[in-house]
Write an enzyme that holds these catalytic residues in place. Structure first.
Site, PDB file in Angstrom:
ATOM      1  CE  LYS A 221      -4.108  -1.529   2.519  1.00  0.00           C
ATOM      2  NZ  LYS A 221      -5.173  -1.287   3.375  1.00  0.00           N
TER       3      LYS A 221
ATOM      4  CG  ASN B 129      -8.025   1.255  -0.382  1.00  0.00           C
ATOM      5  OD1 ASN B 129      -8.086   2.057  -0.778  1.00  0.00           O
ATOM      6  ND2 ASN B 129      -8.582   0.646   0.540  1.00  0.00           N
TER       7      ASN B 129
ATOM      8  CG  ASP C  60      -8.938   0.773   4.245  1.00  0.00           C
ATOM      9  OD1 ASP C  60      -9.662  -0.173   3.790  1.00  0.00           O
ATOM     10  OD2 ASP C  60      -7.678   0.650   4.522  1.00  0.00           O
TER      11      ASP C  60
ATOM     12  CB  ALA D 125      -7.717   0.154  10.380  1.00  0.00           C
TER      13      ALA D 125
HETATM   14  P1  NAD Z   1      -1.910  -2.453  12.274  1.00  0.00           P
HETATM   15  O1  NAD Z   1      -0.880  -3.547  12.542  1.00  0.00           O
HETATM   16  O2  NAD Z   1      -1.435  -1.164  11.307  1.00  0.00           O
HETATM   17  O3  NAD Z   1      -1.978  -1.453  13.711  1.00  0.00           O
HETATM   18  C1  NAD Z   1      -2.314  -2.233  15.084  1.00  0.00           C
HETATM   19  C2  NAD Z   1      -2.887  -1.111  15.843  1.00  0.00           C
HETATM   20  O4  NAD Z   1      -3.194  -1.918  17.258  1.00  0.00           O
HETATM   21  C3  NAD Z   1      -1.728  -0.384  16.547  1.00  0.00           C
HETATM   22  O5  NAD Z   1      -2.282   0.960  16.948  1.00  0.00           O
HETATM   23  C4  NAD Z   1      -1.291  -1.137  17.718  1.00  0.00           C
HETATM   24  O6  NAD Z   1      -0.854   0.099  18.724  1.00  0.00           O
HETATM   25  C5  NAD Z   1      -2.654  -1.566  18.322  1.00  0.00           C
HETATM   26  N1  NAD Z   1      -2.407  -2.799  19.149  1.00  0.00           N
HETATM   27  C6  NAD Z   1      -2.072  -4.058  18.691  1.00  0.00           C
HETATM   28  N2  NAD Z   1      -1.905  -4.795  19.876  1.00  0.00           N
HETATM   29  C7  NAD Z   1      -2.535  -3.883  20.988  1.00  0.00           C
HETATM   30  C8  NAD Z   1      -2.707  -4.413  22.185  1.00  0.00           C
HETATM   31  N3  NAD Z   1      -2.689  -5.504  22.819  1.00  0.00           N
HETATM   32  N4  NAD Z   1      -3.313  -3.376  23.052  1.00  0.00           N
HETATM   33  C9  NAD Z   1      -3.284  -2.077  22.566  1.00  0.00           C
HETATM   34  N5  NAD Z   1      -3.261  -1.768  21.224  1.00  0.00           N
HETATM   35  C10 NAD Z   1      -3.081  -2.603  20.465  1.00  0.00           C
HETATM   36  O7  NAD Z   1      -3.339  -3.035  11.955  1.00  0.00           O
HETATM   37  P2  NAD Z   1      -4.463  -2.566  11.185  1.00  0.00           P
HETATM   38  O8  NAD Z   1      -4.309  -2.768   9.571  1.00  0.00           O
HETATM   39  O9  NAD Z   1      -4.476  -0.776  11.457  1.00  0.00           O
HETATM   40  O10 NAD Z   1      -5.650  -3.449  11.718  1.00  0.00           O
HETATM   41  C11 NAD Z   1      -6.376  -3.081  12.956  1.00  0.00           C
HETATM   42  C12 NAD Z   1      -7.731  -3.879  12.927  1.00  0.00           C
HETATM   43  O11 NAD Z   1      -8.502  -3.304  11.993  1.00  0.00           O
HETATM   44  C13 NAD Z   1      -7.566  -5.439  12.657  1.00  0.00           C
HETATM   45  O12 NAD Z   1      -8.412  -6.038  13.372  1.00  0.00           O
HETATM   46  C14 NAD Z   1      -7.834  -5.381  11.080  1.00  0.00           C
HETATM   47  O13 NAD Z   1      -8.439  -6.529  10.710  1.00  0.00           O
HETATM   48  C15 NAD Z   1      -8.877  -4.154  11.159  1.00  0.00           C
HETATM   49  N6  NAD Z   1      -9.332  -3.530   9.642  1.00  0.00           N
HETATM   50  C16 NAD Z   1     -10.431  -3.537   9.398  1.00  0.00           C
HETATM   51  C17 NAD Z   1     -10.685  -2.984   8.111  1.00  0.00           C
HETATM   52  C18 NAD Z   1     -12.416  -2.784   7.853  1.00  0.00           C
HETATM   53  O14 NAD Z   1     -12.655  -2.347   6.694  1.00  0.00           O
HETATM   54  N7  NAD Z   1     -13.236  -3.026   8.630  1.00  0.00           N
HETATM   55  C19 NAD Z   1      -9.852  -2.456   7.369  1.00  0.00           C
HETATM   56  C20 NAD Z   1      -8.428  -2.368   7.690  1.00  0.00           C
HETATM   57  C21 NAD Z   1      -8.115  -3.206   9.216  1.00  0.00           C
END
Ligand code: NAD
Length: 289
Positions: free
Chosen positions: A73, A94, A109, A137
């Site tokens: 991305k 994306n 997103d 996200a």
């Molecule tokens: P990422 O790896 O880029 O970011 C992870 C985030 O979670 C960070 O802010 C990190 O600090 C936090 N984190 C991780 N473990 C933690 C914990 N134990 N306590 C507190 N904070 C914690 O991930 P991402 O791509 O942003 O994805 C995050 C979530 O969003 C995932 O579940 C993913 O499936 C979901 N998502 C949903 C959509 C949608 O369309 N609904 C789109 C993208 C991502």
């Protein structure tokens, strides 16, 4: 399928890795057929180091547009000819639309998140938001909310490698959208978190907490913060209802939504950019979500 595809069929696709599990080909091909559009959609497994070659190949092949997933991305955002404001602020694409040989990079997103709230009767315009998370996200949600008129955003992240990202997002929003007041706090400071939630219209979990294997967890332990008029939203879509959303509903929040709608609407936004038409979202949700 063999009757539908001809020598004139236009190609769309997904690039990134892994893509074998992706639901996008089924969702888009169904929608093309449903709308009578002469297009087809495939997924190509592309590692980060092959991104540039893949994008060049798609240009040569006359691909009409493509979606991008991890890990490509950010790299794709550097390779396109023009970026939407959201993609510029997020620093990642994306969805890329190809028109007259030029590549236009977007990020849908955050658009999916905002649209999902709208479908539930909530507009981010003029609202104060507390958003937990600073990854991909979360950044998309923060940027699109600011673009769509949120007046105050309080970002909370734990002290990990993503914290600095929150500071960067704050600086970028401040530069492009100074009317939106963005502040960054440590998630460990629960007193500040609860104070900001109290002062907010919308509370968002945009971290991985709530997703398997963290599905037994919620970042909000004090359920007394869930007042009826607090809008609660999660980006996590697996499980469809997280502990966070379930507890908010049980505590009486009138609007508490999971991430599945965001996923649906980000795809619908990409479909609109690709074809100019509305995705048949009711059927797509029924069949593929
Ligand atoms: P990422 O790896 O880029 O970011 C992870 C985030 O979670 C960070 O802010 C990190 O600090 C936090 N984190 C991780 N473990 C933690 C914990 N134990 N306590 C507190 N904070 C914690 O991930 P991402 O791509 O942003 O994805 C995050 C979530 O969003 C995932 O579940 C993913 O499936 C979901 N998502 C949903 C959509 C949608 O369309 N609904 C789109 C993208 C991502």
């Amino acid at each position: 399928m063999e009757r539908r595809i001809s020598g004139r069929t236009g190609m769309f696709c997904l690039i990134g890795t892994p893509v074998g599990h992706s639901g996008s080909p089924a969702m888009y091909n169904y929608s093309f057929q449903n709308k009578g559009l002469d297009y087809a959609y495939l997924a190509y497994d592309i590692p980060l180091e092959k991104t540039e070659e893949a994008v060049q190949a798609l240009r040569v092949l006359g691909c009409k547009g493509f979606n991008v997933t991890m890990p490509c991305k950010t790299k794709v955002a550097e390779l396109v000819d023009e970026l939407s404001d959201a993609a510029k602020l997020i620093g990642a694409c994306n969805t890329v639309v190809v028109k007259d040989g030029k590549l236009y990079g977007n990020n849908t997103d955050g658009m999916g998140f905002v649209r999902n709230l709208k479908e539930n009767g909530v507009d981010v315009k003029g609202k104060k938001m507390t958003i937990m998370g600073a990854g991909g996200a979360a950044t998309a949600v923060q940027v699109q909310s600011a673009l769509d008129g949120a007046v105050k955003i309080s970002i909370f992240n734990r002290d990990d490698e993503f914290y600095a990202n929150a500071e960067r997002t704050k600086a970028k929003i401040k530069e492009m959208l100074p009317e939106c007041d963005v502040n960054v706090y440590h998630l460990e400071d629960t007193e500040k978190l609860y104070a900001e939630i109290k002062d907010s219209d919308i509370l968002v979990n945009a971290t991985k907490v709530g997703m398997k294997p963290l599905d037994e967890q919620s970042l909000v332990e004090d359920k007394s913060v869930f007042r009826p008029d607090l809008v609660v939203a999660d980006v996590v879509y697996n499980p469809k209802e997280t502990k966070f959303v379930k507890e908010a509903k049980e505590a009486g929040c009138k609007v508490a939504v999971g991430g599945i709608g965001m996923l649906l609407w980000q795809g619908a936004a990409a479909f609109k950019l690709f074809t100019g038409e509305d995705m048949p979202t009711d059927e797509v949700y029924e069949l593929f979500f």
